[in-house]
Scaffold this motif. Structure first.
Motif, PDB file in Angstrom:
ATOM      1  N   TYR C  90     -45.573  46.117 -14.026  1.00  0.00           N
ATOM      2  CA  TYR C  90     -45.469  45.914 -12.576  1.00  0.00           C
ATOM      3  C   TYR C  90     -46.184  47.030 -11.824  1.00  0.00           C
ATOM      4  N   TYR C  91     -46.202  48.235 -12.398  1.00  0.00           N
ATOM      5  CA  TYR C  91     -46.904  49.359 -11.780  1.00  0.00           C
ATOM      6  C   TYR C  91     -48.328  49.505 -12.317  1.00  0.00           C
ATOM      7  N   GLY C  92     -48.810  48.491 -13.014  1.00  0.00           N
ATOM      8  CA  GLY C  92     -50.140  48.553 -13.589  1.00  0.00           C
ATOM      9  C   GLY C  92     -51.233  48.347 -12.549  1.00  0.00           C
ATOM     10  N   CYS C 102     -49.673  52.274 -15.903  1.00  0.00           N
ATOM     11  CA  CYS C 102     -49.842  53.494 -15.105  1.00  0.00           C
ATOM     12  C   CYS C 102     -49.566  54.768 -15.904  1.00  0.00           C
TER      13      CYS C 102
END
Lengths: 413, 413, 413
Positions: C90-92, C102
């Motif tokens: 999701y934070y990629g 990330c």
């Protein structure tokens, strides 16, 4: 359609196995292997300045406790449920002698001795048989430390050379509870994930160029984007990693970061200033299996404001937005992740069985092996790394720092 | 270090055992020993004035139910899930004959009989086979009581002499749901803890001088700070405690408080006014194992406003602040605890195995023994204390009150 | 009192048995019988327009996943925990080639192949051994469909005749996620109950005259208050119900509604307009056992605004108030219940063992039997109804619609 429907040459998510965390490595509740290991050390539980005659709730290693200071200045750490009928001592009244339960007035001193039962004949003829369960606490450098292990195994409270023999004008600044990876945002006190996720981050040099530099914004310095050459070395108290950098003048700078047992971290100045061992120490305190907090102590030079120094050297994140971390929108967190997002999104306890560790995870693997050996040592009746029973051996040295040297590098298997 | 590391001469919290509540004594769900005991009595579930043609959700003894009044004025208490397909009757429409489920229109009367199935041929040829599970309800003194036990064991609904044969101008004022220990704060309807914690508070004379008087602020009268001389006596319906006080004129005033089976409390006027038996009765109604509420009925003299009288005699707390309980800050709750803080902080269900009861807990111990005997009686097929099947025996007497008398005191073992 | 206290001639709620849901019929997690059945089909998981280079969290059939579109326009659906160390993708960061974690920068393409490990020597010499678990996704009509079953059993993505060969000016309007029974209220995206409660509602013609017409307010047309004459028929893809209505001109109008495997619903125009097969299809997508959402696709005539048409034909509720559903007070929800209240109040998963199905539940019973047969078929190694592996058979026909005809009626046992 003759193919076995369960074969999975394409790596489909269908039928993937369930995964789990390594309970022995990371669970810290009473009676667990790692919990017993952790209970052989002193842990910071509060700043001294925050411990007053107003009782406060703390949760450490999965245990709920009440922390207060009696009228004579002695800190006390007791189980919250009054031995009499279970009312919380959070509502107790503290005087010179101890804390008195609000419901029927039983009073306990800081070591749990019942010293008054005012509703009983003559103040309680059998009150000596009552002992409110308690833990020893000691204070040093402005921090309150607790020992929650077996009484017979209580070590001396560690002291640190960098905080002893202060030069004139020097002082120690302490801070906590704080989160991890939220920069200067002091509204965040507790990190909702297992302590190991933060602890192993300190032995993971390679997330710096990725997460903190290349991913979206430069959170430290642009130079941090270069992959360091890294070696590891065992120390008396734990593990160091050494990032080697060739400087323009041909010399080599070695940046040494330390993880010390059980949960101590020393990370040198980011600007690679050469000099003395780092005089800034951080402790992780597990709240329970799924949350933890940090405490900080930093030596302050004469004439410098401690809080300002602390904010400067410890808390540059986040970048990519001028907001405080807790004010960022979901979209901003997603766009500008930092340690918090990277680690909290691993889950309350990451699933170790699902990981694929690689060569750049050498520090993480080495730290886990070191922890596992200590856990095993305690399980087998021994004393883990770094505990001392002789007051003459209470003072520890910091080895972390930025150094200019030509010593041959030692790689750790 | 030769010492056994598990020895604990210092009372350390390390290695302390796990504790538990006494499930047989306090759990009230269907089929539990105490739950079966509780189900042999009528319990107040609402004020009559609050029961209308708008269905309302109630939760009693761990069971979710729907309470309503049909167009002919009959109250009904049914299980919420429509017998047809499980839609909640909370969304039902009530008319003269009963309640109709919103989804397919099945209609039930107040005794659960299915009286219409409008989507079925001829309104449901087999509707007589359907019965929405229901409980009997009866009304008296402005309260709605429910009987949730085995039909064959349904007792007569108890009546109370103090509320019968009212003199001209007298009336009965009822109130509920209310909390416990929150003074006049009517925003609190449910107490988030086991019913026994409130119930045994009424047989605990010694918390009054401590919690309510000496701890921080005088919540009743300064005289309440003196430790009373207390005796206990069994009654037909339960247990009394008698607080003896020598008066200045040489006489003795006995203040008698009653706990009656299963969950009835009568506490006399705090100002020690001598007179008739107390005409103010309170009922605890268990919502489930971890919460309960209170209902009140009070006899009102001619010309007096019932609500005002109720507020005056029943709800002096909290002191030390002029705020309502629910408006107090956390710090104020901590500084000025009252019954709520003392008891709710014991936990949703206190851990009985951890208690250390002393002589001043005699009332608590006696009440628990009495409850345990009743639970055992029901388990063995008998009828518990205070249930009557003969309408001629439906009227109970209150024995609580403030009395001037010289009778010899009886102590209860 | 000689009577057996457990006899219950009066239908009392006392002693009623515990009830349960039919796990085999309704649970959809990995490895469950119904879950395996559901995983043999393509399910809509997002609108194409909503899938961008910003990763989003989706939860389908009890599995948490990350959905994104790479820089080349390819949608990807991966498990969220990075194969390396578990940080959420999701934070990629997404670029042309895929998504990059990330924390340490591992990069995966839309089929989960690891294409870069920037902290490893030479970008990861063993990266080919890593595969981020993934599911195939395909796009059609503006919807993204996922196939979460065994790779060897992946069917062709179904197409629909009513959406193929569009006439000049015709278009397809899609909408989702939406709730069920909340009218035009687009703030509701997820329905907090099991998917079957919504799905069987579509084979339940009799709730329309009750819930939607007679209960409080006319939610469709006054004519809907008449009980229809209904027959059922099996179809190639599932089940139809046919509501027969005699018209004033002596003809018969048959209104045919379809439930198609596994979770497709086609409900014709409420105004009984005679004409072509209905060109509006709805899909239920199970989020997990206790929640689901809906996706919609509707063919739009030339010159018509798709969103306006959609709102007109699909979302007349609620009546009795002019507020949006989410703005209604609790009292208004209680007074004007619609599908949401009727079905959500059945509970997160209704208790099937407690139901009393009657003749008017014929559609519900038939649909459940049909589902159970498919579940059994999959369990025994077969392919369920409606899956096709031959692209030539990918196009399905809609049979739902309003028709004027004199064909003899077929009743379904």
């Amino acid at each position: 359609m003759d193919q076995d429907i369960n074969s999975n040459p394409e790596g489909s998510a269908y039928g993937r196995p369930m995964h789990h965390h390594d309970a022995e490595l990371v669970e810290v509740g009473p009676g667990t292997p790692c919990g017993e290991f952790m209970r052989r050390y002193w842990h910071p539980v509060a700043l001294s300045a925050d411990v007053t005659t107003t009782p406060q709730k703390v949760r450490i290693l999965g245990e709920d406790l009440i922390l207060f200071r009696d009228g004579r200045g002695r800190p006390g750490l007791l189980t919250p449920r009054c031995s009499h009928r279970g009312t919380s001592l959070y509502y107790g009244k503290v005087d010179d002698d101890g804390i008195r339960c609000c419901y029927h007035g039983w009073q306990f001193d800081v070591q749990g001795r019942c010293i008054d039962q005012p509703c009983e004949p003559q103040g309680g003829l059998a009150k000596n048989r009552i002992r409110q369960p308690w833990y020893p606490v000691e204070e040093i450098y402005g921090l309150v430390f607790a020992y929650m292990g077996p009484p017979a195994k209580k070590p001396v409270l560690p002291r640190w050379e960098v905080f002893e023999k202060l030069a004139p004008g020097q002082s120690i600044y302490v801070h906590g509870y704080t989160g991890f990876g939220v920069g200067a945002d002091d509204t965040i006190k507790i990190v909702p994930m297992n302590w190991l996720q933060s602890y192993e981050n300190i032995m993971d040099p390679f997330h710096v160029p990725m997460l903190h530099t290349r991913h979206r914004a430069v959170q430290y310095t642009p130079e941090a984007g270069h992959l360091p050459q890294v070696t590891y070395e065992s120390t008396e108290l734990g593990l160091n990693y050494i990032a080697h950098r060739k400087m323009k003048d041909g010399s080599t700078v070695e940046r040494v970061s330390s993880a010390m047992m059980p949960l101590i971290m020393v990370v040198p100045d980011q600007k690679l200033e050469i000099g003395e061992p780092t005089s800034y120490i951080r402790w992780i305190t597990p709240v329970d299996d799924q949350s933890h907090a940090l405490f900080h102590a930093i030596r302050v030079p004469p004439g410098v404001d401690g809080r300002e120094l602390f904010l400067n050297v410890s808390r540059p994140m986040p970048m990519g937005t001028s907001k405080m971390w807790s004010e960022m929108t979901e979209e901003e967190h997603q766009r500008h992740p930092t340690d918090w997002e990277a680690m909290v999104s691993q889950g309350p306890i990451t699933l170790h069985s699902e990981e694929h560790l690689a060569t750049s995870d050498n520090g993480v693997m080495t730290l886990r092996r070191l922890l596992k050996r200590q856990i095993m040592t305690v399980r087998e009746g021994g004393d883990p790394m770094g505990v001392a029973f002789d007051p003459a051996k209470a003072v520890n040295k910091v080895t972390a720092g930025n150094y200019k040297r030509n010593a041959p590098e030692k790689a750790l298997a």
